[in-house]
Design an enzyme around this catalytic site. Sequence first.
Site, short mmCIF file in Angstrom:
data_model
loop_
_atom_site.label_atom_id
_atom_site.label_comp_id
_atom_site.label_asym_id
_atom_site.label_seq_id
_atom_site.Cartn_x
_atom_site.Cartn_y
_atom_site.Cartn_z
N GLN A 31 0.81 -1.23 0.00
CA GLN A 31 0.00 0.00 0.00
C GLN A 31 0.84 1.28 0.00
O GLN A 31 0.45 2.29 -0.58
CB GLN A 31 -0.96 0.00 1.18
CG GLN A 31 -0.27 0.08 2.54
CD GLN A 31 -1.24 0.14 3.71
OE1 GLN A 31 -2.45 0.11 3.52
NE2 GLN A 31 -0.72 0.22 4.91
N ARG A 104 15.52 -1.99 11.03
CA ARG A 104 14.45 -2.54 10.18
C ARG A 104 14.56 -2.05 8.74
O ARG A 104 14.26 -2.79 7.80
CB ARG A 104 13.08 -2.14 10.74
CG ARG A 104 12.67 -2.96 11.92
CD ARG A 104 11.45 -2.38 12.58
NE ARG A 104 11.11 -3.15 13.75
CZ ARG A 104 10.13 -4.04 13.82
NH1 ARG A 104 9.34 -4.23 12.80
NH2 ARG A 104 9.91 -4.72 14.92
N TYR A 210 20.10 -2.79 21.81
CA TYR A 210 21.17 -3.48 21.06
C TYR A 210 21.63 -2.59 19.90
O TYR A 210 20.90 -1.71 19.44
CB TYR A 210 20.72 -4.86 20.57
CG TYR A 210 19.38 -4.90 19.86
CD1 TYR A 210 19.26 -4.59 18.51
CD2 TYR A 210 18.21 -5.25 20.55
CE1 TYR A 210 18.03 -4.65 17.86
CE2 TYR A 210 16.98 -5.31 19.91
CZ TYR A 210 16.90 -5.00 18.56
OH TYR A 210 15.69 -5.04 17.93
N ASP A 288 2.02 -11.23 10.94
CA ASP A 288 1.15 -10.54 11.89
C ASP A 288 -0.31 -10.56 11.45
O ASP A 288 -1.20 -10.33 12.28
CB ASP A 288 1.59 -9.08 12.05
CG ASP A 288 2.71 -8.92 13.06
OD1 ASP A 288 3.28 -9.95 13.46
OD2 ASP A 288 3.03 -7.78 13.44
C1 LIG Z 1 8.44 -3.23 19.82
C2 LIG Z 1 8.51 -4.40 18.89
C3 LIG Z 1 9.69 -5.11 18.77
C4 LIG Z 1 9.75 -6.24 17.95
N1 LIG Z 1 10.92 -6.93 17.87
C5 LIG Z 1 10.99 -8.04 17.09
C6 LIG Z 1 12.21 -8.77 16.98
O1 LIG Z 1 13.22 -8.39 17.55
N2 LIG Z 1 12.23 -9.89 16.19
C7 LIG Z 1 11.11 -10.33 15.52
O2 LIG Z 1 11.18 -11.36 14.83
N3 LIG Z 1 9.95 -9.64 15.60
C8 LIG Z 1 9.86 -8.52 16.35
N4 LIG Z 1 8.70 -7.81 16.42
C9 LIG Z 1 7.53 -8.25 15.63
C10 LIG Z 1 7.67 -7.82 14.18
O3 LIG Z 1 7.88 -6.43 14.08
C11 LIG Z 1 6.41 -8.18 13.40
O4 LIG Z 1 5.98 -9.46 13.76
C12 LIG Z 1 6.71 -8.17 11.90
O5 LIG Z 1 7.14 -6.91 11.49
C13 LIG Z 1 5.46 -8.59 11.12
O6 LIG Z 1 5.76 -8.56 9.75
P1 LIG Z 1 4.61 -8.66 8.70
O7 LIG Z 1 5.28 -8.59 7.37
O8 LIG Z 1 3.74 -9.82 9.00
O9 LIG Z 1 3.69 -7.37 8.94
P2 LIG Z 1 4.05 -5.82 8.80
O10 LIG Z 1 5.46 -5.56 9.13
O11 LIG Z 1 3.01 -5.08 9.54
O12 LIG Z 1 3.89 -5.55 7.24
C14 LIG Z 1 2.62 -5.47 6.64
C15 LIG Z 1 2.75 -4.71 5.33
O13 LIG Z 1 1.50 -4.75 4.66
C16 LIG Z 1 1.19 -3.46 4.16
N5 LIG Z 1 -0.26 -3.36 4.05
C17 LIG Z 1 -1.16 -3.23 5.06
N6 LIG Z 1 -2.42 -3.16 4.58
C18 LIG Z 1 -2.32 -3.26 3.23
C19 LIG Z 1 -3.27 -3.26 2.16
N7 LIG Z 1 -4.60 -3.13 2.39
N8 LIG Z 1 -2.83 -3.41 0.88
C20 LIG Z 1 -1.48 -3.54 0.63
N9 LIG Z 1 -0.53 -3.52 1.60
C21 LIG Z 1 -0.95 -3.40 2.88
C22 LIG Z 1 1.81 -2.51 5.19
O14 LIG Z 1 2.02 -1.23 4.65
C23 LIG Z 1 3.10 -3.23 5.53
O15 LIG Z 1 4.16 -2.89 4.67
C24 LIG Z 1 8.61 -6.66 17.22
C25 LIG Z 1 7.42 -5.93 17.32
C26 LIG Z 1 7.36 -4.81 18.14
C27 LIG Z 1 6.08 -4.06 18.22
#
Ligand SMILES: Cc1cc2nc3c(=O)[nH]c(=O)nc-3n(C[C@H](O)[C@H](O)[C@H](O)COP(=O)(O)OP(=O)(O)OC[C@H]3O[C@@H](n4cnc5c(N)ncnc54)[C@H](O)[C@@H]3O)c2cc1C
Length: 389
Positions: A31, A104, A210, A288
């Site tokens: 998006q 990140r 870190y 997620d």
């Molecule tokens: C404080 C904190 C620390 C963390 N530390 C760690 C760590 O050290 N190690 C670890 O493994 N995990 C860690 N996590 C968890 C990790 O950040 C998430 O689990 C991970 O980023 C999830 O990735 P994802 O690709 O599933 O989702 P996201 O990173 O949320 O990516 C989703 C993507 O989809 C896009 N999107 C959303 N809706 C739409 C739509 N309708 N159409 C098109 N695109 C869309 C968004 O723009 C985004 O780019 C941490 C989380 C937090 C909050």
Amino acid sequence: MKVAVVGGGIGGLSAALALLNAGCDVQVYEQAQKFGEIGAGIQISPNASRLLHRLGLKPAMDKWGVRPLAVHQKRWDDGRTLQRAPLGPEVEAQFGAPYYHFHRGDLAALLAEALPKERAHAGHRLVGLEEKGERVIARFENGASIEADLLIGADGIHSKVRALTFGPEKPRFTGCVAWRGLVPAERIAHLDIEVASHNWMGPGAHCVHYWVSARRLMNVVCVVEHGTWTNESWTDKGNVADVLARYEGWHPTVRGLIGAFPETFIWALHDRAPLPAWTQGRIALLGDACHPMLPMMAQGAAQAIEDGAALASLLEAMPDDVPSVLRRYEEVRKPRATRLQEASAANRTRFHLPDGPAQQKRDEAMASSGDRSMENIGWLYMHDAALVS
Ligand SMILES: Cc1cc2nc3c(=O)[nH]c(=O)nc-3n(C[C@H](O)[C@H](O)[C@H](O)COP(=O)(O)OP(=O)(O)OC[C@H]3O[C@@H](n4cnc5c(N)ncnc54)[C@H](O)[C@@H]3O)c2cc1C
């Protein structure tokens, strides 16, 4: 096999690379106007780094990642190390892949650069979804519409794919917020901080920090119990003075790090109860979108990377039967992701204990049982998510 991945975060990009490697014709729809990540750190443990290495990413990961030597569990006030567990060469020798710390943005960039440009479509916000026979049709806000044999919702905790497939439902506020800051190395040279993961535990709060970006920046995350949260935005700008006030009485190193924040952002932490289903027909959720978890196991992104690897292996083995592949994907991935959701929630309680008998018991257990010993962490780090059938 035409696969559409909705969401170009760490989960979507790594799944796309794994699927490409497995021979699929993959397109990623994000998006945002460009692929990227927020300014914060992320830990990538061996169960995930081995999968990314297999995709040819080791040179880039070695260039951008910092390899910590250990993880320290510390007391909030006197700074005593309750437990030091190795993360460096010992972990790599034991589990066959290193533990990394990344900014990140660096990790997202190295994943995006590995994806051929013509397969990455920024500025595509999914708004509609429909299954027609053996095809999935997706519509985007910009008017574009595409068809695929399989659609993967890697669109994060507020997943539109999830809402359109299983119905709308809000994620729940966990009662914790995180302040994050990235501190330039020169501001904290006097603190002489080891290249390790440091976790300071105290009453109602903890603080993790870190090095990232080739040790040019220290990533600091301060997680506190916060009661209620009404603001829908989860990445608001915060005040350094508020963080310092919340960490009153904490060790001078923690306060020194917070005081050195050039700016801080506040991040409300949400999760969901484990979902009844992750897949339906030719649509699958990943990362997620289906198993958000608190960050206290540092496994959310790692599990998303595992999801992509498992899905790619299953599709490579059974390319003609997408619905069966998806059922099997859910069957193999769900128990592990659920276990980590639960372990993360349990660590929240453990990390935030007030000083008293329960905290003393925790500290004794950390000191004596070595709950981060190689044997005890093997189930997590040794797992190879691509070995599924
Ligand atoms: C404080 C904190 C620390 C963390 N530390 C760690 C760590 O050290 N190690 C670890 O493994 N995990 C860690 N996590 C968890 C990790 O950040 C998430 O689990 C991970 O980023 C999830 O990735 P994802 O690709 O599933 O989702 P996201 O990173 O949320 O990516 C989703 C993507 O989809 C896009 N999107 C959303 N809706 C739409 C739509 N309708 N159409 C098109 N695109 C869309 C968004 O723009 C985004 O780019 C941490 C989380 C937090 C909050």
